[in-house]
Design a protein around this motif. Structure first.
Motif, PDB file in Angstrom:
ATOM      1  N   PRO A 202       0.776  -1.237   0.000  1.00  0.00           N
ATOM      2  CA  PRO A 202       0.000   0.000   0.000  1.00  0.00           C
ATOM      3  C   PRO A 202       0.808   1.288   0.000  1.00  0.00           C
ATOM      4  O   PRO A 202       0.444   2.242  -0.667  1.00  0.00           O
ATOM      5  CB  PRO A 202      -0.837  -0.091   1.268  1.00  0.00           C
ATOM      6  CG  PRO A 202      -0.802  -1.509   1.680  1.00  0.00           C
ATOM      7  CD  PRO A 202       0.443  -2.096   1.118  1.00  0.00           C
ATOM      8  N   LEU A 203       1.908   1.339   0.729  1.00  0.00           N
ATOM      9  CA  LEU A 203       2.570   2.625   0.895  1.00  0.00           C
ATOM     10  C   LEU A 203       4.078   2.458   1.026  1.00  0.00           C
ATOM     11  O   LEU A 203       4.554   1.615   1.779  1.00  0.00           O
ATOM     12  CB  LEU A 203       2.025   3.326   2.144  1.00  0.00           C
ATOM     13  CG  LEU A 203       2.568   4.724   2.453  1.00  0.00           C
ATOM     14  CD1 LEU A 203       2.184   5.704   1.357  1.00  0.00           C
ATOM     15  CD2 LEU A 203       2.030   5.194   3.793  1.00  0.00           C
TER      16      LEU A 203
ATOM     17  N   ALA B 115      21.916  15.643  -1.088  1.00  0.00           N
ATOM     18  CA  ALA B 115      20.616  15.806  -0.441  1.00  0.00           C
ATOM     19  C   ALA B 115      19.734  14.588  -0.732  1.00  0.00           C
ATOM     20  O   ALA B 115      19.751  14.047  -1.836  1.00  0.00           O
ATOM     21  CB  ALA B 115      19.938  17.076  -0.948  1.00  0.00           C
ATOM     22  N   SER B 116      18.977  14.180   0.254  1.00  0.00           N
ATOM     23  CA  SER B 116      18.041  13.077   0.077  1.00  0.00           C
ATOM     24  C   SER B 116      16.775  13.597  -0.579  1.00  0.00           C
ATOM     25  O   SER B 116      16.215  14.605  -0.157  1.00  0.00           O
ATOM     26  CB  SER B 116      17.713  12.438   1.421  1.00  0.00           C
ATOM     27  OG  SER B 116      18.864  11.827   1.961  1.00  0.00           O
ATOM     28  N   ILE B 117      16.331  12.911  -1.609  1.00  0.00           N
ATOM     29  CA  ILE B 117      15.117  13.282  -2.332  1.00  0.00           C
ATOM     30  C   ILE B 117      13.990  12.373  -1.839  1.00  0.00           C
ATOM     31  O   ILE B 117      14.050  11.151  -2.011  1.00  0.00           O
ATOM     32  CB  ILE B 117      15.305  13.111  -3.857  1.00  0.00           C
ATOM     33  CG1 ILE B 117      16.555  13.852  -4.343  1.00  0.00           C
ATOM     34  CG2 ILE B 117      14.049  13.542  -4.602  1.00  0.00           C
ATOM     35  CD1 ILE B 117      16.559  15.339  -4.102  1.00  0.00           C
ATOM     36  N   PRO B 118      12.966  12.952  -1.205  1.00  0.00           N
ATOM     37  CA  PRO B 118      11.892  12.118  -0.654  1.00  0.00           C
ATOM     38  C   PRO B 118      10.940  11.624  -1.745  1.00  0.00           C
ATOM     39  O   PRO B 118      10.775  12.259  -2.783  1.00  0.00           O
ATOM     40  CB  PRO B 118      11.167  13.071   0.299  1.00  0.00           C
ATOM     41  CG  PRO B 118      11.421  14.424  -0.266  1.00  0.00           C
ATOM     42  CD  PRO B 118      12.782  14.364  -0.902  1.00  0.00           C
ATOM     43  N   HIS B 119      10.332  10.478  -1.494  1.00  0.00           N
ATOM     44  CA  HIS B 119       9.285   9.978  -2.385  1.00  0.00           C
ATOM     45  C   HIS B 119       8.224   9.279  -1.548  1.00  0.00           C
ATOM     46  O   HIS B 119       8.523   8.624  -0.561  1.00  0.00           O
ATOM     47  CB  HIS B 119       9.832   9.063  -3.487  1.00  0.00           C
ATOM     48  CG  HIS B 119      10.803   8.027  -3.030  1.00  0.00           C
ATOM     49  ND1 HIS B 119      10.445   6.849  -2.425  1.00  0.00           N
ATOM     50  CD2 HIS B 119      12.155   8.001  -3.099  1.00  0.00           C
ATOM     51  CE1 HIS B 119      11.514   6.140  -2.144  1.00  0.00           C
ATOM     52  NE2 HIS B 119      12.568   6.818  -2.539  1.00  0.00           N
ATOM     53  N   GLU B 120       6.991   9.484  -1.944  1.00  0.00           N
ATOM     54  CA  GLU B 120       5.854   8.809  -1.322  1.00  0.00           C
ATOM     55  C   GLU B 120       5.073   8.135  -2.431  1.00  0.00           C
ATOM     56  O   GLU B 120       4.578   8.785  -3.346  1.00  0.00           O
ATOM     57  CB  GLU B 120       4.958   9.798  -0.583  1.00  0.00           C
ATOM     58  CG  GLU B 120       3.779   9.125   0.082  1.00  0.00           C
ATOM     59  CD  GLU B 120       2.926  10.066   0.916  1.00  0.00           C
ATOM     60  OE1 GLU B 120       1.732   9.780   1.042  1.00  0.00           O
ATOM     61  OE2 GLU B 120       3.466  11.071   1.423  1.00  0.00           O
ATOM     62  N   LEU B 121       5.013   6.815  -2.375  1.00  0.00           N
ATOM     63  CA  LEU B 121       4.419   6.031  -3.444  1.00  0.00           C
ATOM     64  C   LEU B 121       3.272   5.207  -2.884  1.00  0.00           C
ATOM     65  O   LEU B 121       3.400   4.592  -1.827  1.00  0.00           O
ATOM     66  CB  LEU B 121       5.476   5.104  -4.048  1.00  0.00           C
ATOM     67  CG  LEU B 121       6.809   5.774  -4.397  1.00  0.00           C
ATOM     68  CD1 LEU B 121       7.868   4.738  -4.695  1.00  0.00           C
ATOM     69  CD2 LEU B 121       6.629   6.711  -5.562  1.00  0.00           C
TER      70      LEU B 121
END
Length: 172
Positions: A88-89, A104-110
């Motif tokens: 789900p996430l 830099a850390s690149i965020p992702h929400e999938l």
């Protein structure tokens, strides 16, 4: 061709190194670029699978880049194509590490609403001063980590990892 500024005090007959300022970087800065591409996982295998781990996981594709002797600045763009996420996430981060220095850390929400997994692309960037590394070889690494959720990211044989590296000569 040489491009320099001379600052000669009055009544001076001998030019010393401290009186010469190199202006080549301002007049005609050098640049170079290189791409590294790989499908880092053999057919039928998967890796880079992230479960509930807050630790960064490195890809096995870690190319070595030669940093030009004149380089003072680098920009790196990472593209990972054909990565899949399941469950789900997936909330996580992707980053580039050059010569042990993380960008830099690149965020992702999938979110996988189908339950069958979805194919996505991820990107990250790294930019900074490399004058202390000029003339050396450095390792490029991409790392991912899971921050929250129960999902996972999976890289397959069709996953492509691309590093686009650009070096330039800048006045720092």
């Amino acid at each position: 061709y040489a491009l320099a500024r001379l600052e000669v005090p009055a009544n001076t007959t001998t030019i010393q190194q401290s009186m010469i300022t190199d202006l080549r970087a301002l007049g005609s800065p050098r640049e170079s670029s290189r791409m590294f591409i790989a499908n880092p996982y053999p057919s039928g295998s998967d890796s880079g699978t992230l479960f509930s781990s807050a630790d960064f996981v490195s890809s096995p594709f870690q190319p070595t880049v030669n940093i030009p002797r004149w380089a003072t600045y680098a920009e790196v763009v990472l593209t990972i194509a054909g990565i899949s996420h399941f469950d789900p996430l997936v909330i996580g981060e992707t980053r580039i590490v050059l010569a042990g220095t993380p960008g830099a850390s690149i965020p992702h929400e999938l979110q996988d609403t189908s339950g069958a997994g979805e194919h996505i692309n991820l990107t990250a960037t790294w930019a900074g001063d490399v004058s202390g590394l000029a003339g050396t070889a450095a390792t490029l690494v991409h790392q991912n980590r899971l921050l929250a959720g129960t999902g996972r990211l999976v890289m397959y044989a069709h996953t492509t990892v691309l590093f686009d590296v650009r070096f330039s000569e800048r006045a720092l």
